[in-house]
Design a protein around this motif. Sequence first.
Motif, PDB file in Angstrom:
ATOM      1  N   VAL A 109       1.221  -1.716   0.480  1.00 20.06           N
ATOM      2  CA  VAL A 109      -0.241   0.460   0.310  1.00 20.06           C
ATOM      3  C   VAL A 109       0.696   1.006   0.081  1.00 20.06           C
ATOM      4  CG1 VAL A 109      -1.355   1.538   1.495  1.00 20.06           C
ATOM      5  CG2 VAL A 109      -2.131  -1.333   1.043  1.00 20.06           C
ATOM      6  N   ARG A 110       2.204   0.904   0.432  1.00 19.34           N
ATOM      7  CA  ARG A 110       2.823   2.563   0.898  1.00 19.34           C
ATOM      8  C   ARG A 110       3.710   2.604  -0.044  1.00 19.34           C
ATOM      9  NH1 ARG A 110       6.382   1.309   4.702  1.00 19.34           N
ATOM     10  NH2 ARG A 110       4.826   1.422   5.904  1.00 19.34           N
ATOM     11  N   TYR A 111       3.964   1.504  -1.309  1.00 21.90           N
ATOM     12  CA  TYR A 111       4.441   1.977  -2.521  1.00 21.90           C
ATOM     13  C   TYR A 111       3.596   2.005  -3.358  1.00 21.90           C
ATOM     14  CZ  TYR A 111       6.842   0.666  -7.184  1.00 21.90           C
ATOM     15  OH  TYR A 111       6.961   0.618  -8.312  1.00 21.90           O
ATOM     16  N   ALA A 112       2.428   1.355  -3.779  1.00 16.08           N
ATOM     17  CA  ALA A 112       0.719   2.109  -4.103  1.00 16.08           C
ATOM     18  C   ALA A 112       1.146   3.503  -3.738  1.00 16.08           C
ATOM     19  CB  ALA A 112      -0.096   1.426  -4.162  1.00 16.08           C
ATOM     20  N   LEU A 113       0.525   3.691  -3.226  1.00 19.58           N
ATOM     21  CA  LEU A 113       0.628   5.405  -2.318  1.00 19.58           C
ATOM     22  C   LEU A 113       1.178   6.373  -3.016  1.00 19.58           C
ATOM     23  CD1 LEU A 113      -1.153   5.294   1.055  1.00 19.58           C
ATOM     24  CD2 LEU A 113      -2.158   5.781  -1.672  1.00 19.58           C
ATOM     25  N   LEU A 114       2.771   6.213  -2.888  1.00 19.75           N
ATOM     26  CA  LEU A 114       4.211   6.670  -3.098  1.00 19.75           C
ATOM     27  C   LEU A 114       4.240   7.039  -4.792  1.00 19.75           C
ATOM     28  CD1 LEU A 114       6.663   5.396  -0.617  1.00 19.75           C
ATOM     29  CD2 LEU A 114       5.814   8.290  -0.312  1.00 19.75           C
ATOM     30  N   ARG A 115       3.604   5.771  -5.771  1.00 21.67           N
ATOM     31  CA  ARG A 115       3.668   5.894  -6.942  1.00 21.67           C
ATOM     32  C   ARG A 115       2.835   7.157  -7.300  1.00 21.67           C
ATOM     33  NH1 ARG A 115       5.137   1.352 -10.623  1.00 21.67           N
ATOM     34  NH2 ARG A 115       3.916   2.490 -12.488  1.00 21.67           N
ATOM     35  N   ARG A 116       1.436   6.407  -6.780  1.00 22.63           N
ATOM     36  CA  ARG A 116       0.301   8.055  -7.065  1.00 22.63           C
ATOM     37  C   ARG A 116       0.709   9.516  -6.951  1.00 22.63           C
ATOM     38  NH1 ARG A 116      -2.457   3.513  -6.637  1.00 22.63           N
ATOM     39  NH2 ARG A 116      -4.310   3.122  -7.414  1.00 22.63           N
ATOM     40  N   MET A 117       1.513   9.838  -5.538  1.00 24.41           N
ATOM     41  CA  MET A 117       2.047  11.395  -5.381  1.00 24.41           C
ATOM     42  C   MET A 117       3.067  11.043  -6.204  1.00 24.41           C
ATOM     43  SD  MET A 117       3.088  10.912  -0.859  1.00 24.41           S
ATOM     44  CE  MET A 117       1.346  10.291   0.311  1.00 24.41           C
ATOM     45  N   GLU A 118       4.042  10.360  -7.122  1.00 25.84           N
ATOM     46  CA  GLU A 118       5.126  10.873  -7.928  1.00 25.84           C
ATOM     47  C   GLU A 118       4.811  10.652  -8.624  1.00 25.84           C
ATOM     48  OE1 GLU A 118       9.475  11.766  -9.145  1.00 25.84           O
ATOM     49  OE2 GLU A 118       8.243  11.370  -7.226  1.00 25.84           O
ATOM     50  N   ARG A 119       3.780  10.816  -9.483  1.00 22.65           N
ATOM     51  CA  ARG A 119       2.662  10.491 -11.182  1.00 22.65           C
ATOM     52  C   ARG A 119       2.529  11.798 -10.432  1.00 22.65           C
ATOM     53  NH1 ARG A 119       3.357  10.280 -15.268  1.00 22.65           N
ATOM     54  NH2 ARG A 119       1.295  10.535 -16.699  1.00 22.65           N
ATOM     55  N   GLU A 120       1.799  12.626  -9.453  1.00 19.12           N
ATOM     56  CA  GLU A 120       1.337  14.124  -9.672  1.00 19.12           C
ATOM     57  C   GLU A 120       2.471  14.736  -9.122  1.00 19.12           C
ATOM     58  OE1 GLU A 120      -1.604  15.110  -9.768  1.00 19.12           O
ATOM     59  OE2 GLU A 120      -2.765  12.821  -9.257  1.00 19.12           O
ATOM     60  N   ARG A 121       3.355  14.724  -9.003  1.00 19.24           N
ATOM     61  CA  ARG A 121       4.751  15.561  -9.106  1.00 19.24           C
ATOM     62  C   ARG A 121       5.129  15.539  -9.952  1.00 19.24           C
ATOM     63  NH1 ARG A 121       8.309  17.352  -4.906  1.00 19.24           N
ATOM     64  NH2 ARG A 121       6.890  15.592  -3.818  1.00 19.24           N
ATOM     65  N   THR A 122       4.871  14.523 -10.857  1.00 16.32           N
ATOM     66  CA  THR A 122       5.196  14.159 -13.016  1.00 16.32           C
ATOM     67  C   THR A 122       4.495  14.971 -13.483  1.00 16.32           C
ATOM     68  OG1 THR A 122       6.504  12.391 -12.769  1.00 16.32           O
ATOM     69  CG2 THR A 122       6.189  12.959 -14.251  1.00 16.32           C
ATOM     70  N   ILE A 123       3.252  15.600 -13.404  1.00 13.55           N
ATOM     71  CA  ILE A 123       2.317  15.656 -14.285  1.00 13.55           C
ATOM     72  C   ILE A 123       2.565  17.585 -14.470  1.00 13.55           C
ATOM     73  CG2 ILE A 123       0.180  16.525 -13.905  1.00 13.55           C
ATOM     74  CD1 ILE A 123      -0.804  14.113 -13.577  1.00 13.55           C
ATOM     75  N   ILE A 124       2.833  17.721 -12.926  1.00 12.15           N
ATOM     76  CA  ILE A 124       3.551  19.221 -12.757  1.00 12.15           C
ATOM     77  C   ILE A 124       4.834  19.866 -12.986  1.00 12.15           C
ATOM     78  CG2 ILE A 124       3.972  21.195 -10.593  1.00 12.15           C
ATOM     79  CD1 ILE A 124       1.437  19.251  -9.186  1.00 12.15           C
ATOM     80  N   LEU A 125       5.433  18.631 -12.817  1.00 11.65           N
ATOM     81  CA  LEU A 125       7.456  19.291 -13.639  1.00 11.65           C
ATOM     82  C   LEU A 125       7.708  18.027 -14.356  1.00 11.65           C
ATOM     83  CD1 LEU A 125       8.787  18.601  -9.761  1.00 11.65           C
ATOM     84  CD2 LEU A 125       7.359  20.842 -11.108  1.00 11.65           C
ATOM     85  N   GLY A 126       6.956  17.338 -14.769  1.00  6.69           N
ATOM     86  CA  GLY A 126       7.376  16.814 -16.184  1.00  6.69           C
ATOM     87  C   GLY A 126       8.704  15.958 -15.311  1.00  6.69           C
ATOM     88  N   PRO A 127       9.063  14.981 -16.708  1.00  3.33           N
ATOM     89  CA  PRO A 127      10.604  13.948 -15.613  1.00  3.33           C
ATOM     90  C   PRO A 127      11.150  14.497 -15.768  1.00  3.33           C
ATOM     91  CG  PRO A 127       9.358  14.164 -18.433  1.00  3.33           C
ATOM     92  CD  PRO A 127       8.918  14.744 -18.342  1.00  3.33           C
ATOM     93  N   ALA A 128      12.372  13.772 -15.062  1.00  2.00           N
ATOM     94  CA  ALA A 128      13.284  14.329 -14.543  1.00  2.00           C
ATOM     95  C   ALA A 128      14.163  14.813 -15.908  1.00  2.00           C
ATOM     96  CB  ALA A 128      14.413  12.652 -13.518  1.00  2.00           C
ATOM     97  N   ARG A 129      14.688  15.614 -15.346  1.00  2.00           N
ATOM     98  CA  ARG A 129      15.811  16.340 -16.525  1.00  2.00           C
ATOM     99  C   ARG A 129      16.950  15.717 -17.028  1.00  2.00           C
ATOM    100  NH1 ARG A 129      14.861  21.286 -15.461  1.00  2.00           N
ATOM    101  NH2 ARG A 129      16.993  21.045 -14.709  1.00  2.00           N
ATOM    102  N   LYS A 130      17.501  14.915 -18.272  1.00  2.00           N
ATOM    103  CA  LYS A 130      18.895  14.540 -18.364  1.00  2.00           C
ATOM    104  C   LYS A 130      19.293  15.627 -19.395  1.00  2.00           C
ATOM    105  CE  LYS A 130      17.956   9.376 -18.722  1.00  2.00           C
ATOM    106  NZ  LYS A 130      17.360   8.325 -19.923  1.00  2.00           N
ATOM    107  N   THR A 131      20.514  15.660 -19.199  1.00  2.00           N
ATOM    108  CA  THR A 131      21.797  16.542 -19.842  1.00  2.00           C
ATOM    109  C   THR A 131      21.527  16.311 -21.891  1.00  2.00           C
ATOM    110  OG1 THR A 131      23.564  15.416 -19.605  1.00  2.00           O
ATOM    111  CG2 THR A 131      22.971  17.289 -17.487  1.00  2.00           C
ATOM    112  N   GLY A 132      21.673  17.574 -22.650  1.00  5.00           N
ATOM    113  CA  GLY A 132      22.057  17.216 -23.936  1.00  5.00           C
ATOM    114  C   GLY A 132      22.544  16.593 -24.038  1.00  5.00           C
ATOM    115  N   ALA A 133      23.550  16.143 -23.731  1.00  8.95           N
ATOM    116  CA  ALA A 133      25.003  15.456 -23.924  1.00  8.95           C
ATOM    117  C   ALA A 133      24.575  14.018 -23.478  1.00  8.95           C
ATOM    118  CB  ALA A 133      26.152  16.058 -23.059  1.00  8.95           C
ATOM    119  N   ARG A 134      24.336  13.979 -22.296  1.00  6.58           N
ATOM    120  CA  ARG A 134      23.727  12.544 -21.737  1.00  6.58           C
ATOM    121  C   ARG A 134      22.930  11.929 -23.199  1.00  6.58           C
ATOM    122  NH1 ARG A 134      20.808  10.368 -15.688  1.00  6.58           N
ATOM    123  NH2 ARG A 134      20.900   7.987 -17.136  1.00  6.58           N
ATOM    124  N   LEU A 135      21.367  12.521 -23.442  1.00  2.00           N
ATOM    125  CA  LEU A 135      20.526  12.621 -24.353  1.00  2.00           C
ATOM    126  C   LEU A 135      21.096  11.566 -25.253  1.00  2.00           C
ATOM    127  CD1 LEU A 135      17.521  11.864 -24.464  1.00  2.00           C
ATOM    128  CD2 LEU A 135      17.471  14.450 -25.244  1.00  2.00           C
TER     129      LEU A 135
END
Length: 391
Positions: A85-111
């Motif tokens: 349950v804890r994992y499922a709730l954290l996944r839902r929280m992180e999904r909301e954060r990603t909706i607002i901020l977008g996925p974690a940014r990689k450097t252009g060189a790494r991409l």
Amino acid sequence: LQRKTERPSILLPQTLVWTKRTPNRQPTLVDVLFGPSDWPGRLRTSLQFLFNYRNAIHRGGAPFDLLAFLTENQDLTDAQAADAVRYALLRRMERERTIILGPARKTGARLKDELLRSPRLRRHMQLAARDGSRPLSTIEADARRELDRLAAAAVTNGVVLRYRVLRVVWDRIYDGLVVDEEGMARVREAARRGPLVLVPSHKSHVDYLVVSSVFYQRGLAPPLIAAGANLSFFPLGTLFRHAGAFFIRRSFKGQKLYPHIVDAYIRKVLHEGHSLEVFVEGGRSRTGKLLPPKLGILSMIVDAGLGLTQPVQFVPISIGYERIIEEGSYVHELEGGEKKKEDIGGLLRAPRVLRSRYGRLYLQFGAIFDLASHRREAAGHESNAPGQITE
């Protein structure tokens, strides 16, 4: 407690976002010293609050039915169920954060390094080396230069600065920005399920800016924008690129490797979880009517989306104007005048634009559909067509 009662307990995950700065995939020195922005230390927590308390965003994630979960997983102990349950709730929280901020940014060189190492693109580079007279290392260097010209280089400061400037511009030149808020809620709900492909109508250069501005204002990560390479002129090209635009040539004719580079880039950003904004008409409509779609980039998106585990969802958007900024040049073209190429002159004419009023601007969202469901529906229509034998 839940095992002892038949009344369901509904857990409501809550997410608070104190900064719209997209987290980096690799930790910076600031992250090491003061903690990352999504798990900050005390000093960074205090500073984020002081600088952002007026702009903090609160989101409620998808509810979690504890009774239904325990009914489906009766073999779990209380401790095992609590971990799940804890994992499922954290996944839902992180999904909301990603909706607002977008996925974690990689450097252009790494991409770019990851793209050049991808098996699909590597196979096409090897074929190009085998068919031509140039060594593989030269072809790799050319592909990297093409990626430099193609790829977006979104930076948080660029997005924030653009939004603040545009907010002033919209207030100055428009009598109001009318947004379909019910449609916006549907878009936010769809973003929980997977990446979005925004498909706006295209009548003005303002189209490139208004959707991202509305998304940012309402706490949704702005999309990466597919723009024509003709807009990559200095200084607007740099500003657009830092705000999330990537630039594609108008024609792939005579370019054997270039379409595969574009295809690999689109696959990569969708796989990373970015939303895309694509103008399938290819160019701006001079009459207000929709133009026939250009199927090249659309076919790349469809092909990439079919290989993802998360559903790729298409969002039709209508952008309507009472008056269009380019109306003078459109009349000139419709009367037989020559189309003028976009250049620095457009920027220099901005004072004239800022002294005018253009009425209201309208943003409406159509029915959202995901690629997999649409494919199944199309297959069903084919199987039920006249003359077909159905089960």
